[in-house]
Design a protein around this motif. Structure first.
Motif, PDB file in Angstrom:
ATOM      1  N   HIS A 156       0.833  -1.202   0.000  1.00  0.00           N
ATOM      2  CA  HIS A 156       0.000   0.000   0.000  1.00  0.00           C
ATOM      3  C   HIS A 156       0.869   1.255   0.000  1.00  0.00           C
ATOM      4  O   HIS A 156       0.542   2.255  -0.663  1.00  0.00           O
ATOM      5  N   GLU A 157       1.980   1.248   0.732  1.00  0.00           N
ATOM      6  CA  GLU A 157       2.898   2.385   0.732  1.00  0.00           C
ATOM      7  C   GLU A 157       3.438   2.645  -0.676  1.00  0.00           C
ATOM      8  O   GLU A 157       3.528   3.793  -1.123  1.00  0.00           O
ATOM      9  N   ILE A 158       3.792   1.571  -1.361  1.00  0.00           N
ATOM     10  CA  ILE A 158       4.337   1.718  -2.713  1.00  0.00           C
ATOM     11  C   ILE A 158       3.239   2.119  -3.691  1.00  0.00           C
ATOM     12  O   ILE A 158       3.491   2.820  -4.675  1.00  0.00           O
ATOM     13  N   LEU A 159       1.995   1.699  -3.420  1.00  0.00           N
ATOM     14  CA  LEU A 159       0.868   2.165  -4.227  1.00  0.00           C
ATOM     15  C   LEU A 159       0.731   3.686  -4.113  1.00  0.00           C
ATOM     16  O   LEU A 159       0.527   4.378  -5.121  1.00  0.00           O
ATOM     17  N   VAL A 190       9.179   0.177  -6.586  1.00  0.00           N
ATOM     18  CA  VAL A 190      10.135   1.273  -6.357  1.00  0.00           C
ATOM     19  C   VAL A 190      10.909   1.567  -7.633  1.00  0.00           C
ATOM     20  O   VAL A 190      11.105   2.739  -8.009  1.00  0.00           O
ATOM     21  N   ASN A 191      11.359   0.533  -8.314  1.00  0.00           N
ATOM     22  CA  ASN A 191      12.109   0.725  -9.558  1.00  0.00           C
ATOM     23  C   ASN A 191      11.258   1.403 -10.628  1.00  0.00           C
ATOM     24  O   ASN A 191      11.736   2.278 -11.354  1.00  0.00           O
ATOM     25  N   ALA A 192       9.980   1.014 -10.713  1.00  0.00           N
ATOM     26  CA  ALA A 192       9.080   1.621 -11.693  1.00  0.00           C
ATOM     27  C   ALA A 192       8.873   3.096 -11.389  1.00  0.00           C
ATOM     28  O   ALA A 192       8.849   3.940 -12.303  1.00  0.00           O
ATOM     29  N   TYR A 193       8.740   3.422 -10.104  1.00  0.00           N
ATOM     30  CA  TYR A 193       8.593   4.832  -9.701  1.00  0.00           C
ATOM     31  C   TYR A 193       9.815   5.637 -10.116  1.00  0.00           C
ATOM     32  O   TYR A 193       9.693   6.713 -10.708  1.00  0.00           O
ATOM     33  N   LYS A 194      10.984   5.114  -9.812  1.00  0.00           N
ATOM     34  CA  LYS A 194      12.211   5.850 -10.132  1.00  0.00           C
ATOM     35  C   LYS A 194      12.374   6.017 -11.643  1.00  0.00           C
ATOM     36  O   LYS A 194      12.810   7.072 -12.121  1.00  0.00           O
ATOM     37  N   ASP A 195      12.014   4.985 -12.402  1.00  0.00           N
ATOM     38  CA  ASP A 195      12.197   5.025 -13.857  1.00  0.00           C
ATOM     39  C   ASP A 195      11.134   5.845 -14.575  1.00  0.00           C
ATOM     40  O   ASP A 195      11.288   6.155 -15.756  1.00  0.00           O
ATOM     41  N   SER A 196      10.055   6.208 -13.859  1.00  0.00           N
ATOM     42  CA  SER A 196       8.929   6.861 -14.520  1.00  0.00           C
ATOM     43  C   SER A 196       9.112   8.366 -14.702  1.00  0.00           C
ATOM     44  O   SER A 196       8.352   9.003 -15.418  1.00  0.00           O
ATOM     45  N   GLY A 197      10.106   8.938 -14.044  1.00  0.00           N
ATOM     46  CA  GLY A 197      10.298  10.384 -14.163  1.00  0.00           C
ATOM     47  C   GLY A 197      11.457  10.872 -13.338  1.00  0.00           C
ATOM     48  O   GLY A 197      12.334  10.105 -12.955  1.00  0.00           O
TER      49      GLY A 197
END
Length: 252
Positions: A156-159, A190-197
């Motif tokens: 949920h935190e990562i959501l 986490v990796n998707a968040y970092k890679d998204s912008g």
């Protein structure tokens, strides 16, 4: 491009025995696109660093600066820091009975984005991110974290991270209590968040197992309230092999 600058940060708490200084001059700069792993023994002040940046009222900053894109976050309230682009994923996420995940997430997104998301687009956005994190659809109507397992709380935190898209994410022992599958899923988020912008990550952890999934650009050893050594991934491997013994009592 976002930049978080921590300059000679000192902070502590007031106990029955008097004032206790925990952070003793922390210096660190995190830029968009960078992942910084903060590693150190129990009681070294790692979590205090995260709470001091986020604005937890228990921790009093006595000197130093924390700047986000050149603006002092120490002059901001907790909600202002969140709207400015800071995000804290807590080691022990709290339960919020009576508030559904769906309402909580949309309210948070509205505050951060400055306007309420369009309903149809928002529903799709939430559904897509929940699917990626393998969160069952029915969880959207459950109270925030109430009755969730440790792994469910961390997902949920990562959501929240995926939907709010902060400039800088501070992840306090996100790997704590996760089984192998949950660790993989959370790390992918986490990796998707970092890679998204344009996003920077401060990853606080005791162990290197999460660093097998999230590759740090920098590793910092935290001991006695400050960073005592910095390096690359090889430093984390050394800590895994030899522990923190040589850093106990180190001062710089």
């Amino acid at each position: 491009m976002a930049t978080l600058e921590i300059k000679d940060l000192r902070a502590g708490v007031t106990t029955d025995e008097g004032r206790k200084e925990i952070l003793k001059g922390v210096n660190l700069t995190i830029r968009s696109g960078e992942t910084h792993a903060i590693m150190g023994p129990n009681g070294s002040g790692k979590s205090t660093l995260s709470y001091a940046i986020a604005g937890h009222p228990k921790y009093e900053v006595t000197s130093g600066e924390v700047l986000l894109d050149g603006e002092s976050v120490l002059d901001m309230t907790v909600d202002e820091r969140a709207r400015a682009g800071l995000f804290l994923a807590m080691q022990y996420p709290v339960e919020v009975p009576g508030v559904s995940m769906s309402n909580f997430l949309r309210t948070a997104a509205t505050a951060v984005r400055g306007e309420a998301p369009k309903v149809r687009q928002w529903v799709k956005e939430v559904k897509d991110e929940m699917t990626k994190l393998e969160i069952p659809a029915e969880f959207a109507e459950r109270s925030v974290n109430e009755g969730f397992s440790g792994g469910e709380k961390k997902r949920h935190e990562i959501l929240q991270l995926a939907l709010l898209k902060p400039k800088i994410a501070i992840l306090d022992e996100t790997d704590s209590g996760l089984d192998v599958d949950a660790l993989r899923i959370v790390s992918e988020g986490v990796n998707a968040y970092k890679d998204s912008g344009d996003a920077g990550v401060m990853l606080i952890t005791h162990y290197t197992r999460i660093l097998r999934h999230i590759t740090p650009d920098f590793v910092h050893v935290f001991a006695d309230g400050r960073i005592v050594e910095s390096g690359g991934k090889a430093l984390a491997d050394e800590l895994e092999e030899n522990g923190y013994v040589k850093y106990v009592g180190t001062t710089v």
